[in-house]
Every structure is written in structure tokens, then in C-alpha cells.
Scaffold this active site. Structure first.
Site, PDB file in Angstrom:
ATOM      1  N   ASN A   9       0.704  -1.356  -0.108  1.00  0.00           N
ATOM      2  CA  ASN A   9       0.007   0.170  -0.049  1.00  0.00           C
ATOM      3  C   ASN A   9       0.849   1.207   0.127  1.00  0.00           C
ATOM      4  O   ASN A   9       1.412   1.596   1.018  1.00  0.00           O
ATOM      5  CB  ASN A   9      -0.816   0.009   1.441  1.00  0.00           C
ATOM      6  CG  ASN A   9      -1.683   1.195   1.613  1.00  0.00           C
ATOM      7  OD1 ASN A   9      -1.889   1.961   0.333  1.00  0.00           O
ATOM      8  ND2 ASN A   9      -2.297   1.362   2.507  1.00  0.00           N
ATOM      9  N   LYS A  11       0.340   4.187  -0.143  1.00  0.00           N
ATOM     10  CA  LYS A  11      -0.539   5.506   0.277  1.00  0.00           C
ATOM     11  C   LYS A  11      -0.420   6.644  -0.515  1.00  0.00           C
ATOM     12  O   LYS A  11      -0.028   6.494  -1.744  1.00  0.00           O
ATOM     13  CB  LYS A  11      -0.020   5.687   1.675  1.00  0.00           C
ATOM     14  CG  LYS A  11      -0.046   4.380   2.524  1.00  0.00           C
ATOM     15  CD  LYS A  11      -0.304   4.568   4.054  1.00  0.00           C
ATOM     16  CE  LYS A  11      -0.001   3.436   4.876  1.00  0.00           C
ATOM     17  NZ  LYS A  11      -0.143   3.598   6.406  1.00  0.00           N
ATOM     18  N   HIS A  95      -9.500   1.113   4.629  1.00  0.00           N
ATOM     19  CA  HIS A  95      -8.410   1.194   5.429  1.00  0.00           C
ATOM     20  C   HIS A  95      -8.732   2.104   6.538  1.00  0.00           C
ATOM     21  O   HIS A  95      -9.394   2.984   6.300  1.00  0.00           O
ATOM     22  CB  HIS A  95      -7.326   1.656   4.309  1.00  0.00           C
ATOM     23  CG  HIS A  95      -6.029   1.634   4.996  1.00  0.00           C
ATOM     24  ND1 HIS A  95      -5.596   2.673   5.954  1.00  0.00           N
ATOM     25  CD2 HIS A  95      -5.000   1.100   4.699  1.00  0.00           C
ATOM     26  CE1 HIS A  95      -4.356   2.176   6.186  1.00  0.00           C
ATOM     27  NE2 HIS A  95      -4.026   1.390   5.541  1.00  0.00           N
ATOM     28  N   GLU A  97      -7.225   4.417   7.780  1.00  0.00           N
ATOM     29  CA  GLU A  97      -6.836   5.829   7.230  1.00  0.00           C
ATOM     30  C   GLU A  97      -8.088   6.466   6.688  1.00  0.00           C
ATOM     31  O   GLU A  97      -8.218   7.583   7.106  1.00  0.00           O
ATOM     32  CB  GLU A  97      -5.618   6.222   6.386  1.00  0.00           C
ATOM     33  CG  GLU A  97      -4.307   6.114   7.235  1.00  0.00           C
ATOM     34  CD  GLU A  97      -3.083   5.245   6.707  1.00  0.00           C
ATOM     35  OE1 GLU A  97      -3.312   5.553   5.459  1.00  0.00           O
ATOM     36  OE2 GLU A  97      -2.184   4.976   7.306  1.00  0.00           O
ATOM     37  N   GLU A 167      -5.880  -5.325  10.261  1.00  0.00           N
ATOM     38  CA  GLU A 167      -4.982  -4.178  10.479  1.00  0.00           C
ATOM     39  C   GLU A 167      -5.055  -3.459  11.776  1.00  0.00           C
ATOM     40  O   GLU A 167      -5.735  -2.427  11.849  1.00  0.00           O
ATOM     41  CB  GLU A 167      -4.733  -3.276   9.492  1.00  0.00           C
ATOM     42  CG  GLU A 167      -4.542  -3.890   8.032  1.00  0.00           C
ATOM     43  CD  GLU A 167      -3.808  -2.877   7.104  1.00  0.00           C
ATOM     44  OE1 GLU A 167      -2.586  -2.887   6.653  1.00  0.00           O
ATOM     45  OE2 GLU A 167      -4.312  -1.731   6.993  1.00  0.00           O
ATOM     46  N   GLY A 173       1.981   2.200  10.749  1.00  0.00           N
ATOM     47  CA  GLY A 173       3.057   3.313  10.664  1.00  0.00           C
ATOM     48  C   GLY A 173       3.435   3.387  12.000  1.00  0.00           C
ATOM     49  O   GLY A 173       3.990   4.778  11.917  1.00  0.00           O
ATOM     50  N   SER A 212       2.908  -2.390  10.286  1.00  0.00           N
ATOM     51  CA  SER A 212       4.422  -2.266  10.511  1.00  0.00           C
ATOM     52  C   SER A 212       5.205  -3.740  10.247  1.00  0.00           C
ATOM     53  O   SER A 212       6.195  -4.115  11.025  1.00  0.00           O
ATOM     54  CB  SER A 212       4.682  -1.962  11.728  1.00  0.00           C
ATOM     55  OG  SER A 212       4.416  -0.581  12.173  1.00  0.00           O
TER      56      SER A 212
HETATM   57  C1  PEP Z   1      -1.017   0.191   5.888  1.00  0.00           C
HETATM   58  O1  PEP Z   1      -0.900   1.280   5.459  1.00  0.00           O
HETATM   59  O2  PEP Z   1      -1.688  -0.854   5.601  1.00  0.00           O
HETATM   60  C2  PEP Z   1       0.288  -0.534   6.534  1.00  0.00           C
HETATM   61  C3  PEP Z   1       0.023  -1.640   7.499  1.00  0.00           C
HETATM   62  O3  PEP Z   1       1.147   0.499   6.803  1.00  0.00           O
HETATM   63  P1  PEP Z   1       2.687   0.103   7.832  1.00  0.00           P
HETATM   64  O4  PEP Z   1       3.016  -1.017   7.198  1.00  0.00           O
HETATM   65  O5  PEP Z   1       3.446   1.377   7.396  1.00  0.00           O
HETATM   66  O6  PEP Z   1       2.377  -0.275   9.154  1.00  0.00           O
END
Ligand code: PEP
Length: 252
Positions: A9, A11, A95, A97, A167, A173, A212
């Protein structure tokens, strides 16, 4: 046997020049992660670039959002059929976000999930709890509600052609990853929720972990029985790291 999937992703990151470097490096490494499915979910303006760059490769293309409508007067929105025009196979829906910054609610996420499938896309449905919800022992209730909204709207059969991504919001993040056991516990809960409606669909359902994931922790997460790969944010922007995570999914 579920083939593992690793989806990047990106972003709101990238530029034509940076994407070219990243995609070329991924393509060069792809032989090393044959055996796992790999996808990159890029910002809308770069779909054409990524579609062209990935032509003839096993690396699939995805988007990060889709309108719940098929067409019409929805300024600024992008329809599933448009994503298909640009070669998308996957699209992320729900997601955290989007849920947090754009107030997407369960019903809207379910509508986006259905719109994606109407267009022939595979939705990657994100679910996950905040830290406060985990601390209040509400994880199962939250992810169960988020998954349940889709099951209620689209029916369990819709999960034959879908991916679920667990998630935890507190891990996205932040550099703080769920332990393999924490991830497995929630994945098992999600699969059991689907199995109550259809055991075969549950057994085949790909459930990704996101939050992460890095080269250093990917293999131990992917070793868990119900973790079928990862949704990768930050590390998907570094070709070497993303390739290494894909390799872990391929068991190399
Ligand atoms: C994400 O944005 O779906 C995500 C898992 O980000 P990160 O791997 O940076 O935590």
C-alpha cells in the site's frame, strides 16, 4: 492450501521517477519470490505507469480506494470499472486511514466492497481495532462488526472472491507490530466468524496481517496458521524490503 499474498500500500507516496525505480527493482527481484502472490496498490494517477511497467509480470496491480457508485455525478470519485480499465486486480476498501480521516463507516465500506466486486475487482477489506479498543477488550467486537457489515450486505458468498486484512490501527505506521500470537488470535477469530456461515469459504479465505510488517518480522508472522500474507505500508516503498517480505511469504 492458501497461496500467500503480499500487497503493498503505497498510500500517498511516489513520483514518476521514484515509482520507475521501485517497480524496476521489484521486477528484477520477482524471480526470488515466485510462489507467493504479490501486488502493489498505487495512487490513482500512477495506475497507468504501473500498469505499463508491470505488463507481462506476475506482480498484480491494485488501487487504494473505490467509489461505492458505478458512475455518475460524484466529483472527485473513481469507479471500479475505471480501475479495471487500468489493469487493477485488487482494491483496498475500509483502510483505517479512510475510516479515520474520511469518516468512512461500515455501511459505506460494505457498499465499496460490493462496488469493487461488481466491477470484477478483488476487494481487500481492512478491519482493525484502535489501541483504546484493544485495551478495553473490544477487539473481537470491533473486527466482528466490521466484517459483519460486509457479510450482512454482500453475503458470505462474496468472500469467495475477496481478501480480508487485519490491521490493528495501533500498529499501522507506528513501528509497533502485533506479535505473531496476537495476529493469529484475531485471524482465527475472523476465520471462525466466516466458518459459522460457510466452512469451505472460510478455509479458502486469504486473511492478511498489516501493521509495521518489516523484513525482520515477516517470516514469523507468516508462519502463523491463519496469517496468509501481509498488507505492507512503509516497507512497500523500499524495493529491497518489499522484495524481502515477498520472499518470506514464498518461504525463502
Ligand atoms: C498500511 O498502511 O496498511 C500499513 C500496514 O502500513 P505500515 O506497514 O506502514 O504499518
Amino acid at each position: 492450501m492458501r497461496t500467500k499474498l503480499v500487497a503493498g500500500n503505497w498510500k500517498m507516496h511516489g513520483s514518476l521517477a521514484a515509482n520507475l525505480r521501485l517497480l524496476e527493482a521489484l521486477k528484477a527481484a520477482a524471480r526470488e519470490f515466485a510462489g507467493a502472490r504479490c501486488a502493489v496498490c498505487v495512487p490513482f494517477p500512477y495506475l497507468q505507469q504501473a500498469h505499463a511497467a508491470l505488463a507481462g509480470t506476475e506482480i498484480a496491480l491494485g488501487a487504494q480506494n473505490v467509489s461505492e457508485h458505478d458512475a455518475g455525478a460524484y466529483t472527485g470519485e473513481v469507479a471500479g470499472a475505471m480501475l479495471r480499465d487500468f489493469g487493477c486486480r485488487y482494491v483496498i476498501v475500509g483502510h483505517s486511514e479512510r475510516r479515520t480521516h474520511y469518516a468512512e463507516r461500515d455501511a459505506q465500506v460494505a457498499a465499496k466492497f460490493q462496488a469493487a466486486q461488481r466491477a470484477g475487482l478483488i476487494p481487500i477489506l481492512c478491519v482493525g481495532e484502535t489501541l483504546a479498543e484493544r485495551d478495553n477488550a473490544e477487539t473481537d467486537a470491533v473486527v466482528g462488526r466490521q466484517l459483519g457489515a460486509v457479510l450482512d450486505a454482500a453475503g458470505v458468498q462474496s468472500l469467495r472472491d475477496a481478501v480480508v486484512a487485519y490491521e490493528p490501527v495501533w500498529a499501522i505506521g507506528t513501528g509497533r507490530t502485533a506479535t505473531p500470537t496476537q495476529a493469529q488470535t484475531v485471524h482465527e477469530f475472523l476465520r471462525a466468524a466466516v466458518a459459522r456461515q460457510d466452512a469451505d469459504i472460510a478455509a479458502r479465505l486469504t486473511i492478511l496481517y498489516g501493521g509495521s510488517v518489516k523484513p525482520a518480522n515477516a517470516a514469523e508472522l507468516f508462519a502463523m496458521a491463519d496469517v496468509d500474507g501481509g498488507l505492507i505500508g512503509g516497507a512497500s516503498l523500499v524495493a529491497e524490503d518489499f522484495a524481502s517480505i515477498c520472499k518470506a511469504a514464498a518461504g525463502r
